[in-house]
Scaffold this active site. Sequence first.
Site, mmCIF file in Angstrom:
data_model
loop_
_atom_site.group_PDB
_atom_site.id
_atom_site.type_symbol
_atom_site.label_atom_id
_atom_site.label_comp_id
_atom_site.label_asym_id
_atom_site.label_seq_id
_atom_site.Cartn_x
_atom_site.Cartn_y
_atom_site.Cartn_z
ATOM 1 N N ARG A 73 0.293 -1.176 0.225
ATOM 2 C CA ARG A 73 -0.019 -0.028 -0.259
ATOM 3 C C ARG A 73 0.364 1.368 -0.238
ATOM 4 O O ARG A 73 1.872 1.694 0.412
ATOM 5 C CB ARG A 73 -0.620 0.019 1.132
ATOM 6 C CG ARG A 73 -2.041 0.093 1.102
ATOM 7 C CD ARG A 73 -3.183 -0.016 2.080
ATOM 8 N NE ARG A 73 -2.467 0.643 3.697
ATOM 9 C CZ ARG A 73 -3.978 0.355 4.757
ATOM 10 N NH1 ARG A 73 -4.928 0.917 4.215
ATOM 11 N NH2 ARG A 73 -3.508 1.400 5.329
ATOM 12 N N THR A 133 -0.921 7.665 -0.245
ATOM 13 C CA THR A 133 -2.201 7.035 -1.269
ATOM 14 C C THR A 133 -3.257 6.561 -0.722
ATOM 15 O O THR A 133 -4.594 5.931 -0.603
ATOM 16 C CB THR A 133 -2.183 7.257 -2.541
ATOM 17 O OG1 THR A 133 -1.664 6.301 -2.500
ATOM 18 C CG2 THR A 133 -1.392 8.569 -3.008
ATOM 19 N N ASP A 163 0.570 -1.525 13.202
ATOM 20 C CA ASP A 163 1.113 -1.647 11.280
ATOM 21 C C ASP A 163 1.439 -3.135 11.640
ATOM 22 O O ASP A 163 1.993 -3.242 12.269
ATOM 23 C CB ASP A 163 1.592 -0.938 10.878
ATOM 24 C CG ASP A 163 2.493 -2.094 9.638
ATOM 25 O OD1 ASP A 163 2.626 -2.836 9.341
ATOM 26 O OD2 ASP A 163 2.581 -0.760 8.751
ATOM 27 N N ASP A 207 4.810 -4.503 10.863
ATOM 28 C CA ASP A 207 5.796 -4.422 11.948
ATOM 29 C C ASP A 207 6.308 -4.996 13.028
ATOM 30 O O ASP A 207 7.078 -5.448 13.698
ATOM 31 C CB ASP A 207 5.849 -2.074 11.856
ATOM 32 C CG ASP A 207 6.248 -1.919 10.178
ATOM 33 O OD1 ASP A 207 6.577 -2.319 9.735
ATOM 34 O OD2 ASP A 207 5.815 -1.054 10.398
#
Length: 242
Positions: free
Chosen positions: A136, A140, A234, A237
């Site tokens: 991703r 945006t 995330d 991560d």
Amino acid sequence: SRPQVGPTQCVGPDYRSPSQKPIATVSTEVKYDNVVVLSQTPQLIALLTKIRDKETDRADFIFYSNRIIRLLVEEGLNHLPVVEHTVTTPVGRTYAGLMFQGKICGVSIMRAGEAMEQGLRDCCRSVRIGKILIQRDEETSMPKLFYDKLPEDIADRWVLLLDPMFATGGSAIMAVDVLKSRGVPEERILFLNLIASPEGIQNFATKFPKLRVVTAFVDQGLDEKNYIIPGLGDFGDRFYTM
Ligand code: PRP
Ligand code: URA
């Protein structure tokens, strides 16, 4: 006072009365027949609480995520076709049972989806696994396809598509488009996912009505950066680098 973060329910063993059960936030209900949300058991809610907690360290994040992944894989496998299969037991009696029919493979959406591969291998020894690298764009939120490597006979297989986070749905839609371009019919794809947003579910379920989604939880929504809320941050991560 308790924070209000979505639908709440008394969660606990059936032998306890509602007043004896603690109240927890449970998954938002979805109206699509092709979306299966895991049963909101005390175990699942406790496991999700662990991985949502920002204080949970990486070792625990991996451990508790793996337990949820295992539940998702086991439920996903329930959606594969079975045929009658009778066996003889060591005491000479027969048992009329079932066995799986058909060939399967896993396809992970890299990077985070790779975290779900081991859970699939634990249930399906030597399962073939394909990869699709989609990232991703951080500004945006639009997905970009970088790479794919899939089993040659994927069109003849049931595909368990793996990605823990289902936010706008853009990455998963792009992955399904890749699978369909290789001849996999929509009805032979199962998308296994830990946390989904209502927006992602709606985009996906209306675009691919025959494809089945198995998720552990449908959250409240998305924030201004298209992160799932309350979510867990995330996933990639936290599983790989934090
Ligand atoms: C995350 C996640 C999904 C995607 C979900 O991956 O694993 O693939 O975002 O968002 P979407 O539904 O809005 O497309 P990301 O691109 O951040 O890469 P990562 O796997 O390397 O963390
Ligand atoms: N990717 C993640 O890892 N988490 C989100 O909330 C959204 C996309």
